[in-house]
Design a protein around this motif. Structure first.
Motif, PDB file in Angstrom:
ATOM      1  N   LEU A  21       0.820  -1.109  -0.117  1.00 25.98           N
ATOM      2  CA  LEU A  21       0.095  -0.157  -0.020  1.00 25.98           C
ATOM      3  C   LEU A  21       0.878   1.171   0.060  1.00 25.98           C
ATOM      4  O   LEU A  21       1.900   1.310   0.674  1.00 25.98           O
ATOM      5  CB  LEU A  21      -0.867   0.165   1.236  1.00 25.98           C
ATOM      6  CG  LEU A  21      -1.703   1.242   1.313  1.00 25.98           C
ATOM      7  CD1 LEU A  21      -2.822   1.459   0.543  1.00 25.98           C
ATOM      8  CD2 LEU A  21      -2.367   1.394   2.664  1.00 25.98           C
ATOM      9  N   GLN A  22       0.694   2.162  -0.739  1.00 28.18           N
ATOM     10  CA  GLN A  22       1.447   3.283  -0.837  1.00 28.18           C
ATOM     11  C   GLN A  22       0.449   4.572  -1.275  1.00 28.18           C
ATOM     12  O   GLN A  22      -0.451   4.552  -1.840  1.00 28.18           O
ATOM     13  CB  GLN A  22       2.202   3.306  -2.165  1.00 28.18           C
ATOM     14  CG  GLN A  22       3.297   4.586  -2.405  1.00 28.18           C
ATOM     15  CD  GLN A  22       4.094   4.292  -3.643  1.00 28.18           C
ATOM     16  OE1 GLN A  22       5.058   3.700  -3.548  1.00 28.18           O
ATOM     17  NE2 GLN A  22       3.820   5.081  -4.461  1.00 28.18           N
ATOM     18  N   PHE A  23       0.818   5.739  -0.543  1.00 23.95           N
ATOM     19  CA  PHE A  23      -0.173   6.765  -0.666  1.00 23.95           C
ATOM     20  C   PHE A  23       0.804   8.247  -0.090  1.00 23.95           C
ATOM     21  O   PHE A  23       1.830   8.090   0.410  1.00 23.95           O
ATOM     22  CB  PHE A  23      -1.090   6.622   0.594  1.00 23.95           C
ATOM     23  CG  PHE A  23      -0.837   6.917   1.952  1.00 23.95           C
ATOM     24  CD1 PHE A  23      -0.811   7.456   2.542  1.00 23.95           C
ATOM     25  CD2 PHE A  23      -0.672   5.482   2.377  1.00 23.95           C
ATOM     26  CE1 PHE A  23      -0.356   7.596   3.956  1.00 23.95           C
ATOM     27  CE2 PHE A  23      -0.218   5.284   3.675  1.00 23.95           C
ATOM     28  CZ  PHE A  23      -0.185   6.261   4.536  1.00 23.95           C
ATOM     29  N   ASP A  24       0.275   9.285  -0.710  1.00 28.58           N
ATOM     30  CA  ASP A  24       0.989  10.577  -0.259  1.00 28.58           C
ATOM     31  C   ASP A  24       0.031  11.089   0.675  1.00 28.58           C
ATOM     32  O   ASP A  24      -1.160  10.783   0.706  1.00 28.58           O
ATOM     33  CB  ASP A  24       0.870  11.410  -1.555  1.00 28.58           C
ATOM     34  CG  ASP A  24       1.826  11.247  -2.907  1.00 28.58           C
ATOM     35  OD1 ASP A  24       2.704  10.306  -2.519  1.00 28.58           O
ATOM     36  OD2 ASP A  24       1.602  11.431  -4.045  1.00 28.58           O
ATOM     37  N   LYS A  45       5.157   4.137   1.874  1.00 28.65           N
ATOM     38  CA  LYS A  45       4.892   2.929   1.190  1.00 28.65           C
ATOM     39  C   LYS A  45       5.150   1.696   2.202  1.00 28.65           C
ATOM     40  O   LYS A  45       6.096   2.030   2.967  1.00 28.65           O
ATOM     41  CB  LYS A  45       5.847   2.409  -0.061  1.00 28.65           C
ATOM     42  CG  LYS A  45       5.656   1.215  -0.686  1.00 28.65           C
ATOM     43  CD  LYS A  45       6.508   0.983  -2.002  1.00 28.65           C
ATOM     44  CE  LYS A  45       7.884   1.172  -1.904  1.00 28.65           C
ATOM     45  NZ  LYS A  45       8.630   1.211  -2.997  1.00 28.65           N
ATOM     46  N   ILE A  46       4.288   0.989   2.296  1.00 30.44           N
ATOM     47  CA  ILE A  46       4.006  -0.250   3.311  1.00 30.44           C
ATOM     48  C   ILE A  46       4.064  -1.569   2.459  1.00 30.44           C
ATOM     49  O   ILE A  46       3.189  -1.864   1.622  1.00 30.44           O
ATOM     50  CB  ILE A  46       3.032  -0.094   4.314  1.00 30.44           C
ATOM     51  CG1 ILE A  46       2.768   1.073   5.030  1.00 30.44           C
ATOM     52  CG2 ILE A  46       3.000  -1.266   5.386  1.00 30.44           C
ATOM     53  CD1 ILE A  46       1.484   1.558   5.460  1.00 30.44           C
ATOM     54  N   ALA A  47       5.041  -2.530   2.535  1.00 29.24           N
ATOM     55  CA  ALA A  47       5.051  -3.679   1.791  1.00 29.24           C
ATOM     56  C   ALA A  47       5.452  -4.686   2.688  1.00 29.24           C
ATOM     57  O   ALA A  47       6.311  -4.767   3.422  1.00 29.24           O
ATOM     58  CB  ALA A  47       6.016  -3.454   0.778  1.00 29.24           C
ATOM     59  N   ILE A  48       4.770  -5.971   2.393  1.00 28.46           N
ATOM     60  CA  ILE A  48       4.938  -7.170   2.970  1.00 28.46           C
ATOM     61  C   ILE A  48       5.180  -8.386   1.975  1.00 28.46           C
ATOM     62  O   ILE A  48       4.491  -8.457   1.256  1.00 28.46           O
ATOM     63  CB  ILE A  48       3.915  -7.374   4.012  1.00 28.46           C
ATOM     64  CG1 ILE A  48       4.442  -8.524   4.902  1.00 28.46           C
ATOM     65  CG2 ILE A  48       2.753  -7.705   3.523  1.00 28.46           C
ATOM     66  CD1 ILE A  48       3.655  -8.832   6.324  1.00 28.46           C
ATOM     67  N   ALA A  49       5.917  -9.276   2.105  1.00 32.44           N
ATOM     68  CA  ALA A  49       6.062 -10.169   1.262  1.00 32.44           C
ATOM     69  C   ALA A  49       6.753 -11.494   1.768  1.00 32.44           C
ATOM     70  O   ALA A  49       7.435 -11.440   2.876  1.00 32.44           O
ATOM     71  CB  ALA A  49       7.109  -9.685  -0.030  1.00 32.44           C
ATOM     72  N   ASP A  50       6.382 -12.687   1.235  1.00 32.04           N
ATOM     73  CA  ASP A  50       7.290 -13.898   1.525  1.00 32.04           C
ATOM     74  C   ASP A  50       8.480 -13.952   0.902  1.00 32.04           C
ATOM     75  O   ASP A  50       8.708 -13.481  -0.224  1.00 32.04           O
ATOM     76  CB  ASP A  50       6.131 -15.184   1.231  1.00 32.04           C
ATOM     77  CG  ASP A  50       4.985 -15.279   1.917  1.00 32.04           C
ATOM     78  OD1 ASP A  50       4.593 -14.662   3.339  1.00 32.04           O
ATOM     79  OD2 ASP A  50       3.936 -15.947   1.433  1.00 32.04           O
TER      80      ASP A  50
END
Length: 250
Positions: free
Chosen positions: A126-129, A241-246
């Protein structure tokens, strides 16, 4: 998960659905999720997301994202948003169960790959200004993984990142523990299961939900709430920006 205030951003990353003390509401409304993080009265724009099988979509309604409330004593955060690499509905089952949903979508985010080279599987981002009205932000998060504790330091280094861009920041990774150490299963663990790790790594931040699992959270391990704070310039535009991944076996 993410908790918010008018002048603060507070973020926690977890995966949950409604049960007992934990209630999760899955949603496809990523604009609402971004506003939930920023808080009322904070201007947000340019919302972008990747969470599921293709850019801008999810596998099923709210599969990998939602909001949550929690009234128990294990998590340490009472409300916010949830981002997951799997189904959020898996999260509230008792520890010792197995959350194994795989979206099967790979995405290479340069910032996230800078933390863990294999962290590009089942991505939820999820990304946002936003335009802050004060001079600081505070970010509180919890990171959980089913790779705990069996695969610590064994090549399955699930990771997430919170990145800030704007005056004074250029995609800066801001979710760290002291020593500027990124949060991941290799960097926070008790090193006690198969012995892949030379020893515990920042174990003070780790909650073992495998040896004596609680009845509220499915993941075999997770962090305590961790807070990062940064000074910012009021009335300037920033991108979060918030990112999560395996990683590894995704």
């Amino acid at each position: 998960m993410i908790k918010k205030y008018v002048c603060l951003l507070a973020i926690s990353l977890f995966t949950f659905f409604g049960k007992a003390q934990l209630t999760v509401t899955p949603t496809l409304n990523f604009t609402a999720l971004a506003q939930n993080i920023a808080g009322p009265g904070i201007s947000i724009s340019n919302i972008a997301y990747i969470c599921g099988t293709t850019t801008g979509t999810v596998v099923a309604t709210g599969a990998g994202a939602g909001t949550f409330t929690y009234s128990g004593s294990n998590l340490g955060i009472s409300n916010g948003i949830v981002l997951s690499t799997g189904e959020v509905r898996d999260a509230p089952f008792a520890g010792g169960n197995f959350a194994d949903t795989q979206f099967g979508y790979n995405y290479n985010d340069a910032n996230l790959l800078g933390i863990e080279a294999n962290a590009n599987h089942d991505v939820c981002l999820l990304q946002f200004d936003f335009v802050p009205v004060c001079n600081s932000i505070s970010i509180t998060y919890v990171f959980a993984s089913e790779e705990y504790p069996e695969y610590e330091c064994a090549g399955f280094n699930d990771a997430f990142g919170i990145f800030l861009t704007g005056p004074g920041y250029a995609g800066t990774y801001i979710a760290t523990i002291p020593g500027n150490i990124p949060v991941s299963i290799d960097n926070i663990n008790d090193g006690s299961f198969w012995g892949w790790c030379a020893g515990p790594n920042n174990a003070a931040y780790y909650v073992d939900n495998f040896t004596a699992p609680n009845s509220q959270i499915i993941y075999d391990g997770y962090t305590i709430p961790i807070t990062s704070a940064r000074t910012i310039t009021p009335c300037s535009t920033y991108t979060m920006k918030i990112a999560i991944a395996d990683a590894g076996d995704w």
